[in-house]
Design a protein around this motif. Structure first.
Motif, PDB file in Angstrom:
ATOM      1  N   ASN A 103       0.836  -1.206   0.000  1.00 29.67           N
ATOM      2  CA  ASN A 103       0.000   0.000   0.000  1.00 29.67           C
ATOM      3  C   ASN A 103       0.867   1.251   0.000  1.00 29.67           C
ATOM      4  OD1 ASN A 103       0.693   0.550   2.785  1.00 29.67           O
ATOM      5  ND2 ASN A 103      -0.994  -0.745   3.457  1.00 29.67           N
ATOM      6  N   GLY A 104       2.149   1.109   0.246  1.00 31.46           N
ATOM      7  CA  GLY A 104       3.113   2.194   0.084  1.00 31.46           C
ATOM      8  C   GLY A 104       3.241   3.166   1.233  1.00 31.46           C
ATOM      9  N   VAL A 105       2.426   3.067   2.259  1.00 32.21           N
ATOM     10  CA  VAL A 105       2.425   4.121   3.277  1.00 32.21           C
ATOM     11  C   VAL A 105       3.692   4.166   4.120  1.00 32.21           C
ATOM     12  CG1 VAL A 105      -0.101   4.247   3.350  1.00 32.21           C
ATOM     13  CG2 VAL A 105       1.109   2.816   5.012  1.00 32.21           C
ATOM     14  N   THR A 106       4.451   3.085   4.184  1.00 28.33           N
ATOM     15  CA  THR A 106       5.689   3.099   4.973  1.00 28.33           C
ATOM     16  C   THR A 106       6.953   3.137   4.110  1.00 28.33           C
ATOM     17  OG1 THR A 106       5.777   0.687   5.119  1.00 28.33           O
ATOM     18  CG2 THR A 106       4.610   1.849   6.886  1.00 28.33           C
ATOM     19  N   LEU A 107       6.776   3.200   2.803  1.00 31.63           N
ATOM     20  CA  LEU A 107       7.951   3.232   1.930  1.00 31.63           C
ATOM     21  C   LEU A 107       8.755   4.510   2.160  1.00 31.63           C
ATOM     22  CD1 LEU A 107       6.672   1.862  -1.490  1.00 31.63           C
ATOM     23  CD2 LEU A 107       8.571   0.965  -0.140  1.00 31.63           C
ATOM     24  N   ASP A 108      10.022   4.325   2.404  1.00 32.47           N
ATOM     25  CA  ASP A 108      10.916   5.464   2.583  1.00 32.47           C
ATOM     26  C   ASP A 108      12.256   5.136   1.936  1.00 32.47           C
ATOM     27  OD1 ASP A 108      12.216   3.707   4.342  1.00 32.47           O
ATOM     28  OD2 ASP A 108      11.628   4.800   6.141  1.00 32.47           O
ATOM     29  N   LYS A 109      13.210   6.021   2.073  1.00 32.80           N
ATOM     30  CA  LYS A 109      14.532   5.858   1.461  1.00 32.80           C
ATOM     31  C   LYS A 109      15.169   4.517   1.858  1.00 32.80           C
ATOM     32  CE  LYS A 109      18.951   8.333   1.249  1.00 32.80           C
ATOM     33  NZ  LYS A 109      19.932   7.513   1.968  1.00 32.80           N
ATOM     34  N   ASN A 110      15.077   4.171   3.135  1.00 32.55           N
ATOM     35  CA  ASN A 110      15.692   2.921   3.604  1.00 32.55           C
ATOM     36  C   ASN A 110      15.062   1.698   2.941  1.00 32.55           C
ATOM     37  OD1 ASN A 110      17.446   4.303   5.319  1.00 32.55           O
ATOM     38  ND2 ASN A 110      15.999   4.258   7.011  1.00 32.55           N
ATOM     39  N   TRP A 111      13.733   1.681   2.838  1.00 35.34           N
ATOM     40  CA  TRP A 111      13.071   0.560   2.167  1.00 35.34           C
ATOM     41  C   TRP A 111      13.486   0.501   0.701  1.00 35.34           C
ATOM     42  CZ3 TRP A 111      11.307  -3.703   3.863  1.00 35.34           C
ATOM     43  CH2 TRP A 111      10.652  -3.795   5.078  1.00 35.34           C
ATOM     44  N   TYR A 112      13.463   1.639   0.027  1.00 40.55           N
ATOM     45  CA  TYR A 112      13.828   1.635  -1.392  1.00 40.55           C
ATOM     46  C   TYR A 112      15.252   1.145  -1.603  1.00 40.55           C
ATOM     47  CZ  TYR A 112       9.598   3.785  -3.266  1.00 40.55           C
ATOM     48  OH  TYR A 112       8.312   4.024  -3.668  1.00 40.55           O
ATOM     49  N   GLU A 113      16.162   1.574  -0.766  1.00 43.28           N
ATOM     50  CA  GLU A 113      17.557   1.138  -0.915  1.00 43.28           C
ATOM     51  C   GLU A 113      17.692  -0.360  -0.699  1.00 43.28           C
ATOM     52  OE1 GLU A 113      19.845   3.798   1.549  1.00 43.28           O
ATOM     53  OE2 GLU A 113      19.594   5.447   0.111  1.00 43.28           O
ATOM     54  N   LEU A 114      16.964  -0.894   0.278  1.00 44.95           N
ATOM     55  CA  LEU A 114      16.999  -2.338   0.512  1.00 44.95           C
ATOM     56  C   LEU A 114      16.403  -3.096  -0.672  1.00 44.95           C
ATOM     57  CD1 LEU A 114      17.456  -4.815   2.380  1.00 44.95           C
ATOM     58  CD2 LEU A 114      15.072  -4.501   3.089  1.00 44.95           C
ATOM     59  N   ASP A 147      -1.757  10.953   0.687  1.00 47.77           N
ATOM     60  CA  ASP A 147      -0.565  11.796   0.729  1.00 47.77           C
ATOM     61  C   ASP A 147       0.702  10.973   0.953  1.00 47.77           C
ATOM     62  OD1 ASP A 147      -2.085  14.072   0.221  1.00 47.77           O
ATOM     63  OD2 ASP A 147      -2.275  14.591   2.352  1.00 47.77           O
ATOM     64  N   LEU A 148       0.634   9.990   1.829  1.00 44.36           N
ATOM     65  CA  LEU A 148       1.806   9.136   2.069  1.00 44.36           C
ATOM     66  C   LEU A 148       2.123   8.268   0.853  1.00 44.36           C
ATOM     67  CD1 LEU A 148       1.173   8.050   5.756  1.00 44.36           C
ATOM     68  CD2 LEU A 148       2.981   9.561   4.920  1.00 44.36           C
ATOM     69  N   VAL A 149       1.086   7.768   0.197  1.00 45.85           N
ATOM     70  CA  VAL A 149       1.299   6.930  -0.991  1.00 45.85           C
ATOM     71  C   VAL A 149       1.889   7.766  -2.125  1.00 45.85           C
ATOM     72  CG1 VAL A 149       0.167   5.478  -2.719  1.00 45.85           C
ATOM     73  CG2 VAL A 149      -0.519   5.323  -0.324  1.00 45.85           C
ATOM     74  N   ALA A 150       1.348   8.963  -2.341  1.00 46.79           N
ATOM     75  CA  ALA A 150       1.874   9.843  -3.393  1.00 46.79           C
ATOM     76  C   ALA A 150       3.331  10.194  -3.124  1.00 46.79           C
ATOM     77  CB  ALA A 150       1.025  11.106  -3.489  1.00 46.79           C
ATOM     78  N   LYS A 151       3.656  10.452  -1.877  1.00 49.72           N
ATOM     79  CA  LYS A 151       5.046  10.761  -1.500  1.00 49.72           C
ATOM     80  C   LYS A 151       5.951   9.549  -1.783  1.00 49.72           C
ATOM     81  CE  LYS A 151       7.817  12.087   2.507  1.00 49.72           C
ATOM     82  NZ  LYS A 151       7.802  12.344   3.961  1.00 49.72           N
ATOM     83  N   ALA A 152       5.476   8.359  -1.453  1.00 50.61           N
ATOM     84  CA  ALA A 152       6.252   7.136  -1.698  1.00 50.61           C
ATOM     85  C   ALA A 152       6.472   6.906  -3.185  1.00 50.61           C
ATOM     86  CB  ALA A 152       5.540   5.931  -1.078  1.00 50.61           C
ATOM     87  N   ILE A 153       5.467   7.198  -3.993  1.00 56.31           N
ATOM     88  CA  ILE A 153       5.601   7.029  -5.441  1.00 56.31           C
ATOM     89  C   ILE A 153       6.613   8.034  -6.001  1.00 56.31           C
ATOM     90  CG2 ILE A 153       4.392   7.261  -7.657  1.00 56.31           C
ATOM     91  CD1 ILE A 153       1.918   6.050  -6.206  1.00 56.31           C
ATOM     92  N   GLN A 154       6.517   9.260  -5.557  1.00 55.19           N
ATOM     93  CA  GLN A 154       7.476  10.279  -6.015  1.00 55.19           C
ATOM     94  C   GLN A 154       8.896   9.880  -5.639  1.00 55.19           C
ATOM     95  OE1 GLN A 154       6.955  12.671  -8.066  1.00 55.19           O
ATOM     96  NE2 GLN A 154       4.739  12.595  -8.085  1.00 55.19           N
ATOM     97  N   LEU A 155       9.091   9.426  -4.418  1.00 53.28           N
ATOM     98  CA  LEU A 155      10.418   8.984  -3.977  1.00 53.28           C
ATOM     99  C   LEU A 155      10.864   7.770  -4.790  1.00 53.28           C
ATOM    100  CD1 LEU A 155      12.788   9.216  -1.975  1.00 53.28           C
ATOM    101  CD2 LEU A 155      11.473   7.765  -0.400  1.00 53.28           C
TER     102      LEU A 155
END
Length: 171
Positions: A103-114, A147-155
């Protein structure tokens, strides 16, 4: 005859959202309450062992594994490292495509890098523009998650792990 090469593993039985249309949590299905919150690594290994036998017998050299839930990102990062290692060590001759549906709400830089390191591509669930998404895909407190999902998609666009179709909903 055809062979099955794509598998959905429901590795987490809980979710951090409370989507109004969720068949599991809002349509009377209470079986998740009797399930473990996370698929054990022993179960992942048992599946990998069975998959190895199936692939060898069917002559399969390509497999897609989709990590799903509930919300799979409720699992710890080390869980994904161990899962990917289990598959790659059990059947090293197979070419894998690992994907996570979130659902993307917890996706952040650390998750993406992993996920980039582990070569796990990402699918993010979004229900269209903010108005519609926030009507249905809500947290347990009733707040929308757009808002959290949109931010995760942009990141995520920076990491080239996302499907570009999603961009149409947030631009």
């Amino acid at each position: 005859m055809y062979s099955v090469t794509s598998y959905v593993l429901k590795i987490v039985s809980r979710c951090n959202l409370n989507c109004s249309y969720c068949y599991m949590y809002n349509m009377g299905d209470q079986t998740y309450l009797k399930q473990p919150k996370f698929m054990s690594l022993e179960t992942v290994q048992a599946f990998a062992d069975t998959l190895k036998s199936y692939c060898n017998n069917a002559g399969i050299d390509f497999v897609q594994i989709i990590f799903h839930g509930g919300e799979p990102l409720l699992a710890k990062p080390s869980y994904f490292e161990e899962c990917v290692a289990i598959f790659r060590n059990t059947i090293p001759e197979i070419e894998y495509v690992f994907t996570i549906q979130t659902n993307g709400v917890t996706l952040d830089k650390n998750w993406y890098e992993l996920l980039l390191k582990l070569k796990i591509s990402i699918g993010i669930s979004i229900d269209g523009p903010k108005k519609y998404h926030d009507e249905y895909r809500i947290f347990h407190n009733g707040k929308g998650s757009y808002d959290l999902v949109a931010k995760a998609i942009q990141l995520g666009k920076k990491y080239n792990l996302l499907i570009t179709l999603l961009e149409t909903f947030i631009t």
